[in-house]
Design an enzyme around this catalytic site. Sequence first.
Site, PDB file in Angstrom:
ATOM      1  N   PHE A 134       0.849  -1.190   0.000  1.00 22.51           N
ATOM      2  CA  PHE A 134       0.000   0.000   0.000  1.00 22.51           C
ATOM      3  C   PHE A 134       0.886   1.242   0.000  1.00 22.51           C
ATOM      4  O   PHE A 134       1.774   1.372   0.853  1.00 22.51           O
ATOM      5  CB  PHE A 134      -0.906   0.014   1.224  1.00 22.51           C
ATOM      6  CG  PHE A 134      -2.073  -0.936   1.140  1.00 22.51           C
ATOM      7  CD1 PHE A 134      -2.117  -1.937   0.187  1.00 22.51           C
ATOM      8  CD2 PHE A 134      -3.137  -0.825   2.019  1.00 22.51           C
ATOM      9  CE1 PHE A 134      -3.194  -2.809   0.106  1.00 22.51           C
ATOM     10  CE2 PHE A 134      -4.221  -1.681   1.958  1.00 22.51           C
ATOM     11  CZ  PHE A 134      -4.248  -2.684   1.004  1.00 22.51           C
ATOM     12  N   GLU A 135       0.643   2.131  -0.907  1.00 22.18           N
ATOM     13  CA  GLU A 135       1.458   3.333  -1.033  1.00 22.18           C
ATOM     14  C   GLU A 135       0.562   4.566  -1.151  1.00 22.18           C
ATOM     15  O   GLU A 135      -0.661   4.476  -1.068  1.00 22.18           O
ATOM     16  CB  GLU A 135       2.380   3.212  -2.256  1.00 22.18           C
ATOM     17  CG  GLU A 135       3.304   2.011  -2.196  1.00 22.18           C
ATOM     18  CD  GLU A 135       4.279   1.941  -3.353  1.00 22.18           C
ATOM     19  OE1 GLU A 135       4.402   2.931  -4.101  1.00 22.18           O
ATOM     20  OE2 GLU A 135       4.932   0.899  -3.517  1.00 22.18           O
TER      21      GLU A 135
END
Length: 548
Positions: free
Chosen positions: A332-333
Amino acid sequence: MRTPRTTRRVVAAATAWSTAAAGAVALSFTLAPTASAGEFLGNGGFETGSVSPWSCTGGLGSVTSQARTGSYALAGAASASDSAKCSQTVTVKPSTTYQLTGWVKGAYVYLGVDGGTSTWTPGTGGAFQKLSVSFTTTASQTSATVYTHGWYGQGTYYADDLSLDGPGAPSPSPSGTVVTDPPSPSVSASVSASPSPSTSQSPTAPPNGLPAHALVGYLHASFANGAGYTKVADIPDSWDVINLSFGEPTSVTSGDIRFNRCPATECAGVESDADFKAAIAAKQAKGKKVLISIGGQNGQVQLTTTAARDTFVSSVSAIIDKWGLNGLDIDFEGHSLSLNTGDTDFKNPTSPVVVNLISALKTLKAKYGQNFVLTMAPETFFVQLGYQYYGSGPWGGQDPRAGAYLPVIYAMRGDLTLLHVQDYNSGSIMGLDNQYHSMGGADFHVAMTDMLLKGFPVAGNIANMFPPLAASQLAIGMPATVNAGNGYVSPTEVDKALDCLTKLTNCGTYVPRSGAQPNLRGLMTWSINWDQYNGVREFSKNFDSYFG
């Protein structure tokens, strides 16, 4: 991670990256044998009527009104911008244990050694209190700088009868070395002095079926870019964990994850679905783990509702089942994870995107059992930056994404197979030495990994320690080539980082507080495709050479 659709990853939120208070982690050392003790400090009682050979910031100095013994004591005027640090550098012997003691009076008064351990008084004044810390010099160390200081905005503190004992009886250096305060005030503490649990105890890693030292790589499976397409069947056996990149949501908040294989019009030579699945099974037959990686730069995932959480679980399960995968990688970014205002305790998060992700991961783990492989690839902004900042902060105004992975890592620490933080495309990050470290050399990887091996106080709060992970749960994330991402380092620097972390040899300016960690699991890279580019395989071949 990078995707091919942009050429440069945007480093998140500059304001929280560069200013505010931070602290250093509790430290412990394995003590070497000591011999007969001699005094190493000059003017430890300040009885000369001056501070020399100490070097001090702030006001005041040697005073007569607060002496514990004799006629004088040190008085340091800690202000809002100056901790009134007094330090003295002395000659020491390598691989030798020393004992630093002193008597201090005031709120939050510190005694310690630069680059090593420290201890402090609680937030009350009162009578003089004795502080004591031990430290062991490195195999090549010939000098040490010890210090005492107050705390920002706490006013005047006093110190007297400071002593450094060790083998022999050397003469202290004729003058102290001026050591300016680090960018943020130190709040480091010895484990014995800390009110929080010891950070020297690491958890037992979950079963995973990985070799003692594993190589993790991301495979561009749903897109093409300059590195070209690599078939699963053509992946060299060097790779122990293969992360299929990427599963992405149908919309940011849907939780509905889809894995769309790269079409032949975009990826020349792409294999059929049947061959893709057969190649995965063949890799697994050799003991390799093949995972679906969720997210990436463009795959923003925000599980804002329980409905999105449940959809996430069912859609990810469908991908795992369709291709017969071993587990899941969370990448997740961007804005996928952030902390709501007031969510300040990483051990008890309240932000829905965090709570729902943890719940989803626990559900998947329970569904697939103990051999389910769970890995995470956060950026430094979401992990190590938490040493300085956590969420929007107690007064707001900070980037709410700072440290936002910490509650997820903490909640899943007993089920987490590997954490491989992306030590690339990163801004400068403060390490446990209270110095900022930047990409481009072994020191950055050593400092960033040491934070995970040792643990650290979140947002400088010594009562809120992020505990260490087991070395076998950690791999270091690096770009495979100069094309793959900012922060590439040569094989020589890769080996230096591994030497320092696993053997405490070949270290640069940063020496790990966690000691030698031979069980460090290995390396992660973006990406398998870039390592394959032009048939060079620099990254994987160097890994094979290093670990045999």
